[in-house]
Design a protein around this motif. Structure first.
Motif, PDB file in Angstrom:
ATOM      1  N   HIS A  11       1.121  -1.052  -0.380  1.00 29.59           N
ATOM      2  CA  HIS A  11      -0.394  -0.416  -0.199  1.00 29.59           C
ATOM      3  C   HIS A  11       0.821   1.339  -0.032  1.00 29.59           C
ATOM      4  O   HIS A  11       1.843   1.554   0.966  1.00 29.59           O
ATOM      5  N   ALA A  24      -3.915   7.478  -2.534  1.00 30.66           N
ATOM      6  CA  ALA A  24      -3.057   6.870  -2.580  1.00 30.66           C
ATOM      7  C   ALA A  24      -2.972   5.571  -3.819  1.00 30.66           C
ATOM      8  O   ALA A  24      -3.595   4.989  -4.778  1.00 30.66           O
ATOM      9  N   TYR A  25      -2.261   4.086  -3.698  1.00 28.21           N
ATOM     10  CA  TYR A  25      -1.787   3.457  -4.849  1.00 28.21           C
ATOM     11  C   TYR A  25      -1.700   1.808  -4.056  1.00 28.21           C
ATOM     12  O   TYR A  25      -0.715   2.037  -3.357  1.00 28.21           O
ATOM     13  N   LYS A  26      -2.819   0.990  -4.838  1.00 27.11           N
ATOM     14  CA  LYS A  26      -2.516  -0.505  -4.013  1.00 27.11           C
ATOM     15  C   LYS A  26      -1.981  -1.371  -5.297  1.00 27.11           C
ATOM     16  O   LYS A  26      -2.178  -1.409  -6.000  1.00 27.11           O
ATOM     17  N   LYS A  38      -3.763  -0.826  -8.251  1.00 30.89           N
ATOM     18  CA  LYS A  38      -5.040   0.307  -8.756  1.00 30.89           C
ATOM     19  C   LYS A  38      -5.185   1.825  -8.096  1.00 30.89           C
ATOM     20  O   LYS A  38      -4.400   1.691  -6.440  1.00 30.89           O
ATOM     21  N   ALA A  39      -5.635   2.631  -8.201  1.00 26.95           N
ATOM     22  CA  ALA A  39      -5.193   3.987  -7.598  1.00 26.95           C
ATOM     23  C   ALA A  39      -6.985   3.461  -7.181  1.00 26.95           C
ATOM     24  O   ALA A  39      -7.893   3.017  -6.987  1.00 26.95           O
ATOM     25  N   VAL A  40      -7.166   4.273  -5.581  1.00 22.64           N
ATOM     26  CA  VAL A  40      -7.210   4.435  -4.362  1.00 22.64           C
ATOM     27  C   VAL A  40      -7.476   6.467  -4.220  1.00 22.64           C
ATOM     28  O   VAL A  40      -7.431   6.386  -2.782  1.00 22.64           O
ATOM     29  N   PRO A  41      -8.893   7.026  -4.669  1.00 24.29           N
ATOM     30  CA  PRO A  41      -9.243   7.499  -4.576  1.00 24.29           C
ATOM     31  C   PRO A  41     -10.246   8.318  -3.262  1.00 24.29           C
ATOM     32  O   PRO A  41     -10.650   7.280  -2.888  1.00 24.29           O
ATOM     33  N   GLY A  42     -10.380   9.408  -3.066  1.00 24.59           N
ATOM     34  CA  GLY A  42     -11.337   9.857  -2.217  1.00 24.59           C
ATOM     35  C   GLY A  42     -11.173  10.025  -1.129  1.00 24.59           C
ATOM     36  O   GLY A  42     -11.900  10.530  -0.373  1.00 24.59           O
ATOM     37  N   THR A 335      -8.171  12.984 -13.082  1.00 23.92           N
ATOM     38  CA  THR A 335      -9.071  11.375 -13.385  1.00 23.92           C
ATOM     39  C   THR A 335      -8.870  10.355 -14.030  1.00 23.92           C
ATOM     40  O   THR A 335      -8.302   9.777 -13.699  1.00 23.92           O
ATOM     41  N   VAL A 339      -5.878   7.976 -12.564  1.00 18.66           N
ATOM     42  CA  VAL A 339      -6.519   6.323 -13.126  1.00 18.66           C
ATOM     43  C   VAL A 339      -6.241   5.965 -14.212  1.00 18.66           C
ATOM     44  O   VAL A 339      -5.974   4.419 -13.691  1.00 18.66           O
ATOM     45  N   ILE A 340      -6.046   6.299 -14.839  1.00 25.07           N
ATOM     46  CA  ILE A 340      -6.782   5.272 -16.276  1.00 25.07           C
ATOM     47  C   ILE A 340      -5.467   5.186 -16.298  1.00 25.07           C
ATOM     48  O   ILE A 340      -4.415   4.341 -16.991  1.00 25.07           O
ATOM     49  N   GLU A 343      -3.338   3.467 -13.880  1.00 24.75           N
ATOM     50  CA  GLU A 343      -2.856   1.993 -13.630  1.00 24.75           C
ATOM     51  C   GLU A 343      -2.768   1.129 -14.636  1.00 24.75           C
ATOM     52  O   GLU A 343      -2.635   0.247 -14.569  1.00 24.75           O
TER      53      GLU A 343
ATOM     54  N   LYS B  65     -12.692   9.693   4.738  1.00 27.51           N
ATOM     55  CA  LYS B  65     -11.601   8.690   4.298  1.00 27.51           C
ATOM     56  C   LYS B  65     -10.495   9.277   5.391  1.00 27.51           C
ATOM     57  O   LYS B  65      -9.581   7.697   5.604  1.00 27.51           O
ATOM     58  N   LEU B 173      -6.215  -0.190   3.043  1.00 33.74           N
ATOM     59  CA  LEU B 173      -6.057   1.176   2.976  1.00 33.74           C
ATOM     60  C   LEU B 173      -7.429   2.341   2.442  1.00 33.74           C
ATOM     61  O   LEU B 173      -8.107   2.494   2.479  1.00 33.74           O
TER      62      LEU B 173
ATOM     63  N   TYR C 120     -15.421   3.633  -5.608  1.00 31.48           N
ATOM     64  CA  TYR C 120     -15.086   4.767  -5.773  1.00 31.48           C
ATOM     65  C   TYR C 120     -13.953   5.995  -4.897  1.00 31.48           C
ATOM     66  O   TYR C 120     -13.573   5.536  -4.136  1.00 31.48           O
ATOM     67  N   VAL C 121     -15.109   6.763  -4.687  1.00 33.52           N
ATOM     68  CA  VAL C 121     -14.344   8.314  -3.570  1.00 33.52           C
ATOM     69  C   VAL C 121     -14.895   7.744  -1.850  1.00 33.52           C
ATOM     70  O   VAL C 121     -14.312   8.568  -1.098  1.00 33.52           O
TER      71      VAL C 121
END
Lengths: 370, 173, 165
Positions: A11, A24-26, A38-42, A335, A339-340, A343, B65, B173, C120-121
């Motif tokens: 992670h 973050a990226y997984k 895998k991107a972990v946004p938010g 975006t 992400v795109i 990844e 979060k 995560l 997603y978010v």
């Protein structure tokens, strides 16, 4: 079989020295090699689009710059242009020029910061220190003009809040001279620096077809060799009246992306000088609307501008009856980049190169999370 | 007692700051630590890992979060540790007071030593806060971290009200 | 106006210079996007508008032609009570992430996009999708008091007691 036995999840972020911003990226890694991203946004999701539906049209001007911190002015410009389009408001030419000057100054501040970040990701700190010092000269200009260093809230539908202070243009030109004088230093420290060039050369190479397919915009797209710049392709504000080059590079790797950004600083300085020369006289604000309980005619429009990260846009819908936007959608460049692009393109990299690759795409998480 | 005061005095000369950009305020951090304001001359410098940090600067609004990760990072920091909340948002929600995803008050969840108000606080304000904190540490007044032990039930209750009963067990995560 | 665009037999309207909106029935969107793809190579965005009074969701696909600087917004309406639409990520790759966003924010199901169910978010979301018009953030904050500003709340009293300890 090998993947099952040897690969493990790593992670990266949100609290990580190699990640720019709260993102973050997984990663799935096999030894040092990345096999899946895998991107972990938010982490910065504030529900902006909902908030904008709850604020009046003019109140939203104070809200929108907060979507992207490093370069807040593009938000104000795009939002104001969209509202002007819906309400059919004419902007005085002087205000158009002042807006363009602000956007270009903001470009320089953002690029100085980005180049510093990209260099710091490889351990070359002087570029960051110089960049930050010179960025502050520009922030002082903003402060004199608008009263704030970061969130200016200077553009409102119909123009800008007030005219330029006396002597501000001369001061700005002197600051630009000072920055221009240092451009060779930046160049030597960044692009003549073997340690940095070797790490960035060939890293995450993108072809023009891939870039358009993935929806990559801005300097990341131009670094692949296509001269697609919204300021030229779909011109807005005073850009049709100034003469500038669209900087491109053919390599499409991390070094090329940073090179394009660096060269655009010089172009921005040229643009501002031309604008300052041609600056028309006259009013700066045309405000044929009430400040509160303003009802914008029904309709919808999408307005996009070129920011330092890519295409920035606002899709605004008004139903004609309420005092707030019916729907506001923010199109952030990150975006697709975060992400795109990450990844799909960062698979196969060494783990240690990931922060450099990520910083070369210049992801700004708040415009993705919103 | 004298020994504790000596430790406080020594600690105040070298405070390392956690580098976690939780919100907008992170934009004023680079000017503060680089050449223009240069807080490093006061022994304050950014640090990448929570295990080696003394100060946790909460730079701006906190979404649900992010707050989870903030609490995790905070608990990982060795004691004594100090929290500065930067900007209006951790005080009362700021411009995001009616957002469904941001918290409006930070000290329900972790104790805070100092607040910097404003949106966005200037780099001078950040420096002023850091120097104030330095003084407080030297005098032994910056003891919010002890409150986290004393009133842990209270903080834990609020954290659970926000994230659910077993959030610590299920967090990834 | 672009030739392919002017050949489309749907209701068109000019929104601003070099931008049109085209209203397309839901079942024909795939065909229209495939037709426009060679010229409008860039997908700017996909979003959704909740027309709660008409009981419909409006999906908006924004396409951009890099060479001519023209943009077109393809708009289509789907029923609000059963919001289902075909995933079109085989035409435009970025739709993979935009569909994920619309799914999370509006609850529209895009058949064929397996990634839309990944969060997603939002994290631990326990209410209706937040960008729907009938979602009221104030009510949500009332039911989640820990999010609220507790200045007029009993939580603040507890905090004051806590400080006296």
């Amino acid at each position: 079989m090998r993947e099952e036995l040897y690969s493990y999840d790593l992670h990266m972020g949100p609290q990580h020295a190699g990640i720019h911003g709260n993102f973050a990226y997984k990663l799935k890694v096999d030894g040092e090699k990345i096999v899946e991203v895998k991107a972990v946004p938010g982490y910065l999701h504030r529900g902006f689009e909902k908030l904008m539906e709850r604020r009046q049209w003019l109140n939203n001007v104070a809200l929108v710059p907060r979507i992207c911190v490093p370069e807040p002015d593009v938000n104000e410009a795009a939002y104001c242009m969209a509202v002007e389009q819906l309400a059919n408001i004419e902007v005085p030419p002087r205000a158009v020029y002042i807006r363009t000057i602000i956007l270009e100054l903001a470009r320089i501040t953002s690029y100085l910061m980005m180049l510093g970040g990209a260099a710091a990701a490889t351990g070359v700190y002087p570029v960051m220190y110089w960049g930050m010092g010179q960025r502050d000269l520009l922030l002082d200009l903003f402060e004199e003009l608008t009263g704030a260093r970061i969130y200016h809230i200077f553009m409102i539908p119909g123009g800008v809040r007030r005219d330029l202070p006396q002597g501000w243009i001369d001061k700005m030109l002197r600051v630009l001279d000072a920055i221009e004088k240092h451009i060779p230093d930046y160049y030597n420290m960044f692009f003549e620096n073997e340690a940095l060039v070797r790490r960035m050369k060939g890293l995450v190479k993108i072809t023009p077809e891939q870039a358009v397919e993935m929806g990559i915009t801005g300097p990341n797209l131009r670094a692949t060799g296509v001269p697609y710049d919204l300021r030229k392709v779909d011109p807005y504000l005073a850009y049709p009246e100034v003469d500038f080059e669209v900087v491109t590079h053919t390599d499409g790797d991390a070094l090329a992306r940073n090179w394009v950004r660096f060269m655009e600083v010089g172009q921005s300085i040229q643009i501002i000088r031309q604008l300052a020369d041609k600056l028309p006289k006259g009013a700066v604000l045309n405000k044929p609307y009430p400040a509160i309980n303003w009802k914008v005619p029904a309709g919808s429009v999408f307005v996009h501008v070129e920011s330092t990260k890519g295409e920035y846009g606002y899709y605004i819908v008004s139903d004609g009856q309420s005092i707030a936007p019916y729907r506001a959608y923010v199109r952030g460049p990150s975006t697709t980049h975060a992400v795109i692009a990450v990844e799909k393109l960062c698979v196969g990299l060494e783990y240690a190169d990931f922060p450099v690759a990520e910083s070369s795409l210049q992801i700004c998480p708040p415009d993705l999370d919103k | 007692m004298e020994w504790a005061r000596l430790i406080d005095k020594v600690t105040s000369k070298s405070l390392w700051m956690m580098m976690y950009c939780t919100g907008c305020g992170a934009i004023e951090m680079p000017p503060t630590v680089t050449s223009r304001w240069d807080v490093e001359r006061f022994g304050i410098m950014p640090m990448a890992t929570p295990r080696q940090a003394d100060i946790f600067l909460i730079t701006g609004y906190l979404t649900k979060k992010t707050l989870k990760r903030v609490i995790y990072v905070y608990e990982q920091m060795p004691e004594p540790k100090y929290v500065i909340a930067h900007g209006s948002c951790p005080i009362d929600g700021g411009i995001y007071y009616d957002s469904y995803n941001t918290i409006n008050r930070l000290d329900l969840f972790i104790p805070v030593d100092l607040y910097i108000q404003g949106c966005m606080p200037r780099a001078e304000a950040v420096m002023d806060a850091l120097l104030k904190l330095r003084e407080m540490v030297e005098k032994g007044e910056a003891n919010a971290w002890q409150k986290y032990h004393e009133n842990f039930e209270y903080y834990d209750k609020n954290q659970k009200a926000l994230f659910g009963e077993n959030w610590r067990a299920v967090m990834t995560l | 106006m672009n030739d392919t665009l002017s050949s489309l037999n749907y209701e068109k309207r000019e929104l601003r210079a070099r931008q049109w909106e085209v209203l397309v029935p839901a079942e024909q969107v795939e065909g229209v996007l495939s037709l426009l793809k060679p010229q409008f190579r860039h997908l700017m965005f996909l979003t959704c508008v909740d027309w709660i009074e008409q009981g419909e969701f409006e999906l908006v696909y924004g396409l951009f032609d890099w060479d001519r600087g023209e943009s077109v917004l393809i708009k289509t309406r789907i029923p609000r009570d059963n919001p289902k639409f075909k995933s079109l990520r085989h035409i435009y790759l970025p739709l993979e992430v935009y569909e994920r966003e619309v799914h999370e924010m509006f609850g529209v199901v895009f058949e064929g996009n397996d990634r839309q169910y990944e969060p997603y978010v939002l994290e631990d979301w326990d209410d209706i999708p937040p960008l729907r018009k009938d979602f009221d953030p104030e009510k949500y904050i009332e039911t989640h008091p820990a999010l609220a500003n507790p200045l007029h709340d009993e939580l603040i009293l507890e905090l004051r007691e806590g400080e006296q300890l």
